[in-house]
Motif scaffolding. Sequence first.
Motif, PDB file in Angstrom:
ATOM      1  N   ARG A 162       0.808  -1.218   0.000  1.00  0.00           N
ATOM      2  CA  ARG A 162       0.000   0.000   0.000  1.00  0.00           C
ATOM      3  C   ARG A 162       0.844   1.273   0.000  1.00  0.00           C
ATOM      4  O   ARG A 162       0.521   2.233  -0.684  1.00  0.00           O
ATOM      5  CB  ARG A 162      -0.928  -0.031   1.234  1.00  0.00           C
ATOM      6  N   TRP A 163       1.918   1.290   0.807  1.00  0.00           N
ATOM      7  CA  TRP A 163       2.659   2.538   1.001  1.00  0.00           C
ATOM      8  C   TRP A 163       3.938   2.636   0.201  1.00  0.00           C
ATOM      9  O   TRP A 163       4.449   3.732  -0.014  1.00  0.00           O
ATOM     10  CB  TRP A 163       2.979   2.725   2.499  1.00  0.00           C
ATOM     11  N   LEU A 222       2.908   0.010  -4.444  1.00  0.00           N
ATOM     12  CA  LEU A 222       1.844   0.460  -5.346  1.00  0.00           C
ATOM     13  C   LEU A 222       2.003   1.921  -5.797  1.00  0.00           C
ATOM     14  O   LEU A 222       1.828   2.212  -6.986  1.00  0.00           O
ATOM     15  CB  LEU A 222       0.486   0.222  -4.692  1.00  0.00           C
ATOM     16  N   PRO A 223       2.338   2.857  -4.881  1.00  0.00           N
ATOM     17  CA  PRO A 223       2.489   4.242  -5.347  1.00  0.00           C
ATOM     18  C   PRO A 223       3.525   4.371  -6.463  1.00  0.00           C
ATOM     19  O   PRO A 223       3.321   5.119  -7.417  1.00  0.00           O
ATOM     20  CB  PRO A 223       2.948   4.989  -4.085  1.00  0.00           C
ATOM     21  N   GLN A 224       4.628   3.617  -6.346  1.00  0.00           N
ATOM     22  CA  GLN A 224       5.652   3.677  -7.398  1.00  0.00           C
ATOM     23  C   GLN A 224       5.192   2.950  -8.650  1.00  0.00           C
ATOM     24  O   GLN A 224       5.420   3.397  -9.767  1.00  0.00           O
ATOM     25  CB  GLN A 224       6.959   3.061  -6.892  1.00  0.00           C
ATOM     26  N   LEU A 227       2.168   2.487  -9.770  1.00  0.00           N
ATOM     27  CA  LEU A 227       1.169   3.244 -10.526  1.00  0.00           C
ATOM     28  C   LEU A 227       1.819   4.383 -11.300  1.00  0.00           C
ATOM     29  O   LEU A 227       1.385   4.720 -12.395  1.00  0.00           O
ATOM     30  CB  LEU A 227       0.087   3.779  -9.582  1.00  0.00           C
ATOM     31  N   ARG A 228       2.874   4.971 -10.720  1.00  0.00           N
ATOM     32  CA  ARG A 228       3.589   6.015 -11.464  1.00  0.00           C
ATOM     33  C   ARG A 228       4.224   5.436 -12.717  1.00  0.00           C
ATOM     34  O   ARG A 228       4.200   6.047 -13.776  1.00  0.00           O
ATOM     35  CB  ARG A 228       4.670   6.643 -10.596  1.00  0.00           C
ATOM     36  N   ARG A 231       2.245  15.691  -9.252  1.00  0.00           N
ATOM     37  CA  ARG A 231       2.393  14.650  -8.240  1.00  0.00           C
ATOM     38  C   ARG A 231       2.745  13.296  -8.823  1.00  0.00           C
ATOM     39  O   ARG A 231       3.282  12.438  -8.145  1.00  0.00           O
ATOM     40  CB  ARG A 231       1.075  14.506  -7.477  1.00  0.00           C
ATOM     41  N   TRP A 232       2.339  13.082 -10.094  1.00  0.00           N
ATOM     42  CA  TRP A 232       2.513  11.760 -10.697  1.00  0.00           C
ATOM     43  C   TRP A 232       3.765  11.682 -11.550  1.00  0.00           C
ATOM     44  O   TRP A 232       3.826  10.878 -12.468  1.00  0.00           O
ATOM     45  CB  TRP A 232       1.281  11.396 -11.508  1.00  0.00           C
ATOM     46  N   VAL A 278       8.959   8.080 -11.240  1.00  0.00           N
ATOM     47  CA  VAL A 278       9.730   7.838 -10.022  1.00  0.00           C
ATOM     48  C   VAL A 278      11.159   8.343 -10.203  1.00  0.00           C
ATOM     49  O   VAL A 278      11.795   8.094 -11.225  1.00  0.00           O
ATOM     50  CB  VAL A 278       9.765   6.327  -9.703  1.00  0.00           C
TER      51      VAL A 278
END
Lengths: 226, 249
Positions: free
Chosen positions: B160-161, B164-166, B168-169, B240-241, B244
């Motif tokens: 989750r932290w 996934l954030p990376q 999705l980018r 924001r997106w 990475v």
Amino acid sequence: MNAQLILDNLPTLLWGAYPNGPLGGLALTLLLASLAGLGSALLGVAGGVALTMWQGWPKRLLAALVGFLRAIPVLMLIFWAYFLLPILFGVDIPEIATVVAALALIGGAYLAHGAAAGLAAVGRGQWQAGLSLGLSRWQTLRLIALPQALRMMLPSFVNQWVALIKDTSLAYIVGVSELTYVATQLNNRTLVYPTEVFLFVGLMYFLLCSSLQLAAAHWSRRLRVA
Amino acid sequence: MLSLPPIDWLAPKYLNWMLWGVLETLFLSLLVALAATVFGLLLAALRDSRRRVLSLAALAYQTVFRNTPLLVQLLFWYFGASSLLPAQAVEWLNTPRALTLAAGWTLPWPSFEFIAGLFGLSLYSASFIAEEIRAGIRGVPFGQRQAAAALGLSGWQAMRWVILPQALRIALPPLFGQYMNVVKNTSLTMAIGVVELSYTSRQIETETLKTFQAFGVATLFYIAIIVAIELVLQQLRQGRWAPVGVGRR
């Protein structure tokens, strides 16, 4: 489940009214897919080469055309081809030809985009090596860059052909009696067994698409060994 | 002097129809994109599950939905619903009603065609979106997973932290490519009677016989939507997106 309905109508689903009438059903789907597949491969390689070798406004014009074809739904292009080709040329063009033309153009545009990327991925060093050996730009393309790029592009060609097989079903919208059209006719006539009819049709497409993928996987293994 | 023949534009009435068609296309695309992304995430999780049954089931799902034409799938759901669902359910779906929201706003119940189209398109698109998400997850370096574990995060927390954030980018551009496909694919719902952009243009063509104008306007609308999605993507990638490791420490 009612398999009898499918069995009774199997010849119509597989090859239409042939030999007493026009070819239809699965056989016509195969014909559409093969013709459009061949056309898209030729257009795609030619387009990719042109995008790589041309410069200035011809290149920009072609890139814009490829972008346009990739941005519109296949269905829209089929409409354009179906309604406008006969007006433009002033002659009656068979529906099958307009659908093949539309599918080959769209497939060609996607493949041209991929082919240009493949040719770029071969790397600057390969081009420089060819040129320093005294080959011309076109010789370098034909003898060095293209053979490597085509090998790399095989998976994207196969994906595009699978998409193309699936897209032949859109010919239904302009009344070409391929597999999906025959199935909807059968469904409209009987109206009781829609699940059976469309499951069977789905299975036919599934077999077509997955056998193409299996054949391609087999072929690419042999290419790698060679 | 050269005199051009007067161009026969579409009457305002038809442009109005076309506008409604665009709205239907946009609304349907948006709902499909949302549903397919949620379901796609679930499919991706199942594919990478350690339980073989789950990953094989997800793989089978993807193989079936990716290797059959969307049109056949839509026809299957549309015509097959009556034999797949109990009679009461079909009747309930077909009954026109309105959803009453707060402050007196009402939302008209969508047509059965719309629901079938939304359902079929979402199931189809999810099988492609799952693959883009998986590729994104694979693109996150393994060290990130180890770092998350070293910080004491559980498997789910790490996903989750950290992952996934990376992921999705990384997956953002191909995901947006899929959203463009969703918009283009909504055109197929005209075959089951959803009054979206392609359906409307065909209807106007039949009524006015202005082939060039009817398909021309619809084509321009499709291109405008695709360009708008591309612009949103560019905008996201500058904020924001951002990819990475670019501009963010």
